[in-house]
Design an enzyme around this catalytic site. Structure first.
Site, PDB file in Angstrom:
ATOM      1  N   ASP A   1      -1.165  -0.499   5.917  1.00 39.07           N
ATOM      2  CA  ASP A   1      -1.367   0.149   7.378  1.00 39.07           C
ATOM      3  C   ASP A   1      -2.641   0.217   8.009  1.00 39.07           C
ATOM      4  O   ASP A   1      -3.060   0.694   8.979  1.00 39.07           O
ATOM      5  CB  ASP A   1      -0.876   1.607   7.357  1.00 39.07           C
ATOM      6  CG  ASP A   1      -1.568   2.645   6.424  1.00 39.07           C
ATOM      7  OD1 ASP A   1      -1.982   2.086   5.273  1.00 39.07           O
ATOM      8  OD2 ASP A   1      -2.293   3.677   7.162  1.00 39.07           O
TER       9      ASP A   1
ATOM     10  N   ASP B   1      -0.289   5.104   0.804  1.00 38.13           N
ATOM     11  CA  ASP B   1      -0.446   6.124   1.972  1.00 38.13           C
ATOM     12  C   ASP B   1      -0.459   5.654   3.386  1.00 38.13           C
ATOM     13  O   ASP B   1      -1.027   4.573   3.513  1.00 38.13           O
ATOM     14  CB  ASP B   1      -1.603   6.645   1.840  1.00 38.13           C
ATOM     15  CG  ASP B   1      -1.938   7.838   1.015  1.00 38.13           C
ATOM     16  OD1 ASP B   1      -0.943   8.474   0.354  1.00 38.13           O
ATOM     17  OD2 ASP B   1      -2.985   7.786   0.045  1.00 38.13           O
TER      18      ASP B   1
ATOM     19  N   ASP C   1       0.735  -1.336   0.029  1.00 35.88           N
ATOM     20  CA  ASP C   1      -0.266   0.054  -0.085  1.00 35.88           C
ATOM     21  C   ASP C   1       0.908   1.232   0.029  1.00 35.88           C
ATOM     22  O   ASP C   1       2.169   1.049   0.268  1.00 35.88           O
ATOM     23  CB  ASP C   1      -0.654  -0.075   1.187  1.00 35.88           C
ATOM     24  CG  ASP C   1      -1.841   1.230   1.298  1.00 35.88           C
ATOM     25  OD1 ASP C   1      -2.331   1.557   0.360  1.00 35.88           O
ATOM     26  OD2 ASP C   1      -1.754   1.791   2.261  1.00 35.88           O
TER      27      ASP C   1
END
Length: 275
Positions: free
Chosen positions: A213, A17, A15
């Protein structure tokens, strides 16, 4: 000596961001971690729910941050959203785009006509994140959906990490339209597994490790794709949240930071008490 976590995998799907960057800046250690993957010849993919930028723009941004990336390694939710439109609509159908100029271009390139407002009676609305969206844009989407347009969303992330903190994501803007319509869109991005499986197939990974995250998008989507997952604690979710998560959103590994891919200090998520 504790073996490297990477010893068990033939590639990594990141991922973006909260994992590699937050806003305009790289997360400390992220560039060095990816550079180490490059030096070891480990395949990499970047799987993002961000629908406001093209693969070329994402790769350029990553390289500007010192994170090596090629365009073909980037997989985004905007093209996945276009695939949903193509499956549901007739060629040339009118679509209201609530999102970025990039998403609008993809809609046009797919052979649809772009409606300028709900007054054009579009057959569908596709909603993707863009930081310039305002109340008037969301209102037009609501008017169209209430008038019978099919509703699609590129992704449903409720929040996104930025340099100054956590900000509303596309899911929060989608929820605003949902409150005004009483409806729920068909969504294309994570936690649906398709982007992960597409990335693994395209990059010829048989056993990738998915690193994110967020439990409700990255980890859930990776788990649904049948891949092992790792939660890195540089973005949205915490180790405590992972410990308390439902089975479908529990990662296999917890990383305080990306360097733990290499130094053997990673840890497995403990089984819930009573199992």
């Amino acid at each position: 000596m504790t073996p490297s976590l990477l010893d068990s995998y033939d590639g990594v799907l990141f991922d973006l961001d909260g994992v590699l960057y937050a806003g305009p800046h790289a997360i400390p250690g992220a560039a060095q971690a990816v550079e180490q993957l490059v030096s070891r010849g480990v395949p990499r993919g970047y799987v993002t729910n961000n629908a406001s930028r093209s693969a070329e723009q994402v790769a350029t941004h990553l390289n500007e941050l010192g994170i090596p990336a090629l365009t073909h390694e980037v997989f985004g939710s905007a093209p996945a959203g276009i695939a949903l439109l193509s499956a549901a609509l007739e060629p040339g159908a009118s679509v209201l785009v609530t999102g970025s100029g990039y998403l609008r271009t993809l809609v046009q390139d797919a052979g649809f006509s772009v409606a300028e407002s709900a007054a054009d009676h579009p057959a569908a609305v596709i909603q993707g994140f863009d930081p310039t969206l305002g109340w008037a844009d969301l209102a037009e989407a609501a008017y169209a959906v209430n008038n019978g347009a099919q509703w699609f969303a590129t992704n449903l992330d409720l929040s996104i990490p930025r340099e100054r903190g956590i900000a509303p994501g596309n899911g929060a803007l989608v929820e605003a339209v949902g409150r005004a319509t009483g409806q729920t869109p068909t969504a294309a991005g994570k936690p649906e597994p398709v982007m992960f499986t597409q990335a693994a197939d395209s990059l010829k990974m048989q056993r990738p490790l998915v690193i994110g995250d967020r439990l409700d998008t990255d980890v859930l989507g990776g788990n649904r794709a049948g891949f092992d997952t790792a939660l890195v604690l540089t973005g949205i979710d915490t180790a405590a949240a992972a410990e308390q998560a439902q089975d479908s959103m529990r990662p296999d590994w917890i990383l305080a930071e990306l360097r733990q891919l290499f130094d053997g200090s990673h840890r497995a998520l403990q089984e819930p008490a009573g199992t």
